[in-house]
Design an enzyme around this catalytic site. Structure first.
Site, PDB file in Angstrom:
ATOM      1  N   ASN A   1      29.229  18.900  40.258  1.00  0.00           N
ATOM      2  CA  ASN A   1      29.293  18.233  41.566  1.00  0.00           C
ATOM      3  C   ASN A   1      30.681  18.483  42.175  1.00  0.00           C
ATOM      4  O   ASN A   1      31.676  17.981  41.665  1.00  0.00           O
ATOM      5  CB  ASN A   1      29.041  16.733  41.357  1.00  0.00           C
TER       6      ASN A   1
ATOM      7  N   CYS B   1      30.514  12.997  49.163  1.00  0.00           N
ATOM      8  CA  CYS B   1      29.633  14.164  48.967  1.00  0.00           C
ATOM      9  C   CYS B   1      28.802  14.491  50.204  1.00  0.00           C
ATOM     10  O   CYS B   1      28.200  15.562  50.286  1.00  0.00           O
ATOM     11  CB  CYS B   1      28.724  13.935  47.770  1.00  0.00           C
TER      12      CYS B   1
ATOM     13  N   HIS C   1      22.704  18.607  48.103  1.00  0.00           N
ATOM     14  CA  HIS C   1      23.981  18.366  47.425  1.00  0.00           C
ATOM     15  C   HIS C   1      23.744  18.480  45.919  1.00  0.00           C
ATOM     16  O   HIS C   1      22.777  17.949  45.383  1.00  0.00           O
ATOM     17  CB  HIS C   1      24.490  16.967  47.792  1.00  0.00           C
TER      18      HIS C   1
END
Ligand code: COA
Length: 332
Positions: A285, A114, A255
């Site tokens: 996500n 990520c 994020h």
């Protein structure tokens, strides 16, 4: 001296929406639980024949068009992904370059989960400042649905598919330059979030297809705690190092993993609600794609103006983390 300027943004989200309600028919969970613990309401899922590179190409085409830079002048393409078209080779970056007709590029993938977008931003900045490249296309693209175990309620509620891309190019005007990027990693936390099967470290026979499937496994609660601790320290550090205050940030683009992580870090920085960019409710996500998809939302809403300052922060498997202070600097 050459500086690196963040010129443009583009993103793509697949059409199909997977709602919390639909997930609650697949595993033992509920819309209420998912929204309360994560802030996620729905996520996008790529079509069966839609690859990570297909999504990356769509995001990249938009970023190129909006940059005002011609394809022939792009000399590097870096893709951040943990769900590449092919696990070993060729890289997803080379596939994207060929689909876009970019014939003059150095192209490669990086794996930082990520944090991938912040990592490729830092690599692009370094290549430009070293004078080795002039116009770099960076792409974060993920088909996480391909590596998600839809029988595991601890992970399948979190992840979605999508792509985002940006053009970073050389400038001599320091006021346009990316100010600073911090990146870090600590492999002692590797087991918190991993795809344990399928690689050379796998305990399984590589011919045993079922056992070697590349599904993600996560220790969610521990990951959550390390994420809040690490991110808070990292963003405070990058602001202090550069003598920039929270109120100087126009858009805090974290994020998009979990609303509660974003809120904890935003509160630690005393960020106002209107400074914080949130897309977690609609995309979940999307790992390396999450930050550029979020920047694109601000851009398409008309709220990202030339000269405005973004603070990016990310955290992911590895463990890896990073933050960046980035003015939006489209070509005039
Ligand atoms: N629906 C309902 N219950 C669930 C559930 C779900 N989808 N997932 C887990 N639970 C249950 C657990 O089994 C546990 O039950 P128990 O108390 O009976 O044992 C309970 O909920 C609490 O589990 P826990 O894991 O402690 O929950 P949590 O508050 O930490 O939330 C996450 C779980 C995954 C949402 C949260 O830990 C998280 O977001 N972690 C970070 C993940 C992340 O960001 N990863 C990517 C990094 S880039």
């Amino acid at each position: 001296m050459a500086y690196a300027a963040f010129r443009s943004i583009g993103a793509y989200a697949p059409e199909k929406i997977l709602t919390n309600q639909e997930l609650s028919e697949m595993v033992d969970t509920s819309d209420e639980w998912i929204v309360k613990r994560t802030g996620i309401k729905e996520r996008r899922i790529a079509a069966k024949d839609e690859t990570t590179s297909d999504m990356g190409v769509k995001a990249a085409a938009l970023a190129i068009e909006r940059s005002g830079i011609e394809k022939k002048d792009i000399d590097m393409l870096i893709c951040a992904t943990i769900s590449p078209d092919y696990f070993c080779m060729p890289s997803t970056a080379t596939i994207i370059s060929s689909k876009l007709g970019l014939n003059n590029v150095t192209a490669f993938d990086i794996s930082a989960a990520c944090t991938g977008f912040v990592y490729i931003l830092s690599i692009a900045k370094a290549f430009i400042e070293a004078g080795m490249k002039k116009n770099i296309l960076i792409v974060g693209a993920e088909k996480l649905s391909a590596i998600t175990d839809y029988t595991d309620r601890g992970t399948c509620i979190l992840f979605g598919d999508g792509a985002g891309a940006a053009i970073i190019s050389a400038t001599e005007d320091k006021s346009e330059a990316i100010i600073d990027i911090h990146t870090g990693a600590d492999g002692t936390f590797a087991d918190l979030l991993m795809t344990p099967n399928g690689g050379s470290g796998s305990a399984h026979d590589s011919l045993d297809q079922e056992a070697s499937s590349c599904f993600m496994q996560m220790k969610g609660n521990e990951t959550f705690k390390v994420a809040v601790r690490t991110l808070t320290k990292d963003v405070v550090d990058i602001l202090q190092t550069n003598n920039i205050k929270s109120e100087d940030i126009n858009h805090f683009v974290p994020h998009q993993a979990n609303y509660r992580i974003i809120k904890a870090v935003g509160d630690a920085l005393a960020m106002k609600e209107e400074q914080v960019v949130l897309t977690v409710a609609k995309y979940g996500n999307t790992s390396g794609a999450s930050i550029p998809m979020a920047i694109n939302e601000v851009y398409e809403s008309g709220d990202l103006k030339a000269g405005e300052l973004m603070l990016l922060d990310a955290f992911g498997g590895g463990l890896t983390w990073g933050s960046a202070l980035v003015p939006f600097s489209p070509l005039k």
